[in-house]
Design a protein around this motif. Structure first.
Motif, PDB file in Angstrom:
ATOM      1  N   SER A  36     -10.493  -1.696  -4.552  1.00  0.00           N
ATOM      2  CA  SER A  36      -9.870  -2.231  -3.338  1.00  0.00           C
ATOM      3  C   SER A  36     -10.266  -1.280  -2.198  1.00  0.00           C
ATOM      4  O   SER A  36     -11.450  -0.990  -2.041  1.00  0.00           O
ATOM      5  N   HIS A  37      -9.300  -0.756  -1.466  1.00  0.00           N
ATOM      6  CA  HIS A  37      -9.634   0.131  -0.345  1.00  0.00           C
ATOM      7  C   HIS A  37      -8.633   1.271  -0.260  1.00  0.00           C
ATOM      8  O   HIS A  37      -7.522   1.177  -0.803  1.00  0.00           O
ATOM      9  N   LEU A  38      -9.004   2.348   0.426  1.00  0.00           N
ATOM     10  CA  LEU A  38      -8.134   3.524   0.552  1.00  0.00           C
ATOM     11  C   LEU A  38      -7.634   3.725   1.982  1.00  0.00           C
ATOM     12  O   LEU A  38      -6.756   4.553   2.218  1.00  0.00           O
ATOM     13  N   ASP A  59      -0.866  -0.799  -0.344  1.00  0.00           N
ATOM     14  CA  ASP A  59      -1.888  -1.741   0.137  1.00  0.00           C
ATOM     15  C   ASP A  59      -3.258  -1.070   0.096  1.00  0.00           C
ATOM     16  O   ASP A  59      -3.593  -0.272   0.972  1.00  0.00           O
ATOM     17  N   GLY A  60      -4.029  -1.406  -0.917  1.00  0.00           N
ATOM     18  CA  GLY A  60      -5.357  -0.829  -1.101  1.00  0.00           C
ATOM     19  C   GLY A  60      -5.383   0.173  -2.244  1.00  0.00           C
ATOM     20  O   GLY A  60      -5.957  -0.101  -3.304  1.00  0.00           O
ATOM     21  N   PRO A  61      -4.743   1.346  -2.061  1.00  0.00           N
ATOM     22  CA  PRO A  61      -4.840   2.379  -3.097  1.00  0.00           C
ATOM     23  C   PRO A  61      -4.370   1.933  -4.484  1.00  0.00           C
ATOM     24  O   PRO A  61      -4.904   2.400  -5.490  1.00  0.00           O
ATOM     25  N   GLU A 108     -13.027   0.920   5.666  1.00  0.00           N
ATOM     26  CA  GLU A 108     -12.453   0.271   6.860  1.00  0.00           C
ATOM     27  C   GLU A 108     -12.019  -1.165   6.573  1.00  0.00           C
ATOM     28  O   GLU A 108     -12.318  -2.097   7.315  1.00  0.00           O
ATOM     29  N   GLU A 109     -11.260  -1.366   5.482  1.00  0.00           N
ATOM     30  CA  GLU A 109     -10.813  -2.719   5.149  1.00  0.00           C
ATOM     31  C   GLU A 109      -9.815  -3.225   6.172  1.00  0.00           C
ATOM     32  O   GLU A 109      -9.799  -4.399   6.531  1.00  0.00           O
ATOM     33  N   GLU A 110      -8.951  -2.342   6.648  1.00  0.00           N
ATOM     34  CA  GLU A 110      -7.899  -2.776   7.572  1.00  0.00           C
ATOM     35  C   GLU A 110      -8.415  -2.942   9.002  1.00  0.00           C
ATOM     36  O   GLU A 110      -7.745  -3.537   9.844  1.00  0.00           O
ATOM     37  N   LEU A 129      -7.284  -5.919  -7.670  1.00  0.00           N
ATOM     38  CA  LEU A 129      -5.829  -5.884  -7.878  1.00  0.00           C
ATOM     39  C   LEU A 129      -5.201  -5.376  -6.585  1.00  0.00           C
ATOM     40  O   LEU A 129      -5.702  -4.433  -5.967  1.00  0.00           O
ATOM     41  N   HIS A 130      -4.095  -6.005  -6.172  1.00  0.00           N
ATOM     42  CA  HIS A 130      -3.491  -5.667  -4.878  1.00  0.00           C
ATOM     43  C   HIS A 130      -1.988  -5.867  -4.945  1.00  0.00           C
ATOM     44  O   HIS A 130      -1.520  -6.776  -5.635  1.00  0.00           O
ATOM     45  N   VAL A 131      -1.235  -5.049  -4.231  1.00  0.00           N
ATOM     46  CA  VAL A 131       0.198  -5.291  -4.129  1.00  0.00           C
ATOM     47  C   VAL A 131       0.388  -6.620  -3.391  1.00  0.00           C
ATOM     48  O   VAL A 131      -0.371  -6.939  -2.467  1.00  0.00           O
ATOM     49  N   GLY A 168      -5.851 -11.189   4.407  1.00  0.00           N
ATOM     50  CA  GLY A 168      -7.285 -11.057   4.145  1.00  0.00           C
ATOM     51  C   GLY A 168      -7.552  -9.883   3.213  1.00  0.00           C
ATOM     52  O   GLY A 168      -6.769  -8.935   3.152  1.00  0.00           O
ATOM     53  N   HIS A 169      -8.662  -9.949   2.465  1.00  0.00           N
ATOM     54  CA  HIS A 169      -9.022  -8.878   1.530  1.00  0.00           C
ATOM     55  C   HIS A 169     -10.544  -8.814   1.403  1.00  0.00           C
ATOM     56  O   HIS A 169     -11.232  -9.799   1.655  1.00  0.00           O
ATOM     57  N   ASP A 170     -11.040  -7.652   0.934  1.00  0.00           N
ATOM     58  CA  ASP A 170     -12.469  -7.547   0.643  1.00  0.00           C
ATOM     59  C   ASP A 170     -12.893  -8.638  -0.341  1.00  0.00           C
ATOM     60  O   ASP A 170     -14.008  -9.159  -0.246  1.00  0.00           O
TER      61      ASP A 170
HETATM   62 ZN   LIG Z   1      -5.287  -4.343   1.370  1.00  0.00          ZN
END
Ligand SMILES: [Zn+2]
Length: 408
Positions: A77-79, A89-91, A122-124, A188-190, A355-357
């Motif tokens: 996901s993203h950090l 969200d991400g981690p 830079e996902e957000e 996987l995402h919250v 939205g998500h990667d």
């Molecule tokens: Zn996210």
């Protein structure tokens, strides 16, 4: 389970807001520390780690030499975070990826094809304004030259920030070699809503798709004047049609079953004792389908025009970003549902407005998402939460999916 230890080591990084929110913006000190955490987690597990040309990080669990099936299975996901965002969200997706590999290794599983944990850059869009920048560049959905010129709030360009962080901005752009080697992506995402928290309730969900969404800039231009001497009757105050528009957006979304939010405004010149000359406001609108989204924006635009005319104020409206609906790969989704069913994990299928990667990558490869229950539904805020037991079930679910896709 190794998730707890991974989580504890990441938790203090970038928590700068006194209320407990995170400020992990791309290429800042906090986000670079998250990257170091990623590299350390990979090294501890003997996973080969690399950054691609767009500064996305990859940690590879390779099959035994000379025995590698094509089509790597990627999770992650993203950090990075939104301003004063939550911890999950991400981690959660990145840490769960490492923990799922640990679980498979404990069970003695060996991958038949490569498995990777990725952390997208830079996902957000919190620093440079464009969400999913790393995955958009990777897939060619974003022009590299325009990306290099993006500026943060302090006027620093993406190219400058990348250079300062040790990345070469001249290299950014689509990476067909990397993409061509990937067979599927599972993020996987919250959960960023309460669909799983509401009865009958489930700890894990599977994404059906992502609602179409977009951002529009509304600019109301009036006449600056003195708050103490300008008569009410003669005023051309742009704040008033903006206020009417914000209320209309709420009503319109309510009646159409869509979402519309003005979360950011800028009043110029911004004096307490002056009528503004202009008010710029950004509309974020989302809907279950494209028609609903179009109708929402048309109605809000019409309400804004009506209010602007009434107050003698000029109006311009411009779209800033538009994301069409994303339907995740039905075959992969059904396969994951079957795997989780066989593992005794109840996982309803649900749509999301976030939205998500994974939504970007879905244009190029079979893609799926798993959600972990969020009891309050709050996200992009310090109160964002998921219970440890649910997070651990998320790792078990992800491991089952990776085992099915990569280990035989
Ligand atoms: Zn996210």
């Amino acid at each position: 389970m190794s998730l707890a230890r991974l989580w504890e080591s990441l938790l203090p990084i970038g928590r700068e807001d006194p209320a407990g929110g995170y400020r992990r913006y791309a290429f800042t000190q906090a986000e670079m520390a998250c990257r170091s955490w990623f590299r350390a987690a990979a090294a501890e597990r003997d996973l080969a780690v690399s950054a691609d040309r767009n500064a996305n990080l990859w940690a590879w669990w390779d099959p035994p030499a000379g025995d590698c099936a094509p089509g790597a299975i990627v999770t992650g996901s993203h950090l990075d975070s939104v301003p004063d965002g939550g911890a999950f969200d991400g981690p959660l997706g990145v840490a769960s990826g490492f923990a799922a590999i640990d679980l498979l290794r404990e069970r003695g599983r060996v991958p038949a094809r490569a498995v990777a944990v990725a952390a997208f850059c830079e996902e957000e869009g919190a620093r440079f304004g464009l969400a999913c920048l790393g995955s958009r560049l990777l897939t060619g959905a974003q022009d590299p030259a325009a990306a290099r010129a993006l500026r943060d709030g302090a006027g620093v360009t993406l190219a400058e920030a990348m250079t300062a962080a040790g990345y070469d901005p001249a290299l950014i752009g689509p990476d067909e070699d990397l993409l061509g080697g990937i067979g599927a992506f599972v993020e996987l995402h919250v959960e960023q809503g309460r669909a799983l928290a509401e009865p009958p309730g489930a700890a894990i969900g599977i994404a059906a798709g992502i609602w179409p969404h977009g951002r529009w800039r509304f600019e109301f231009t009036g006449q600056a004047d003195h708050a103490g001497t300008a008569r009410l009757a003669g005023r051309r105050d742009p704040m008033l049609p903006f206020a009417a528009t914000a209320l209309a957006a709420r009503e319109c979304a309510g009646s159409l079953g869509t979402l519309a939010t003005f979360g950011k405004i800028a009043a110029e010149p911004g004096g307490v004792n002056a009528i503004s000359s202009s008010v710029r406001a950004w509309l974020d609108a989302r809907a279950p389908d494209q028609d609903g989204l179009d109708l929402t924006v048309i109605r809000i635009h019409a309400a804004a025009e009506h209010a602007a005319r009434r107050h003698g104020v000029a109006l311009s409206v411009a779209p800033e970003s538009l994301t069409p609906p994303v339907g995740f790969d039905p075959e992969l989704r059904d396969r994951i549902a079957a795997v989780l069913g066989a593992a005794g994990i109840d996982a309803p299928v649900l749509a999301t407005g976030a939205g998500h990667d994974a939504g970007v990558l879905a244009a190029r490869m079979p893609t799926a998402m798993l959600f972990v229950r969020n009891p309050s539904g709050v996200s992009h805020a310090p109160a964002e939460h998921a219970e440890p037991a649910d997070c651990e079930l998320g790792v078990i679910a992800l491991a089952a999916v990776l085992e099915d896709l990569a280990c035989r």
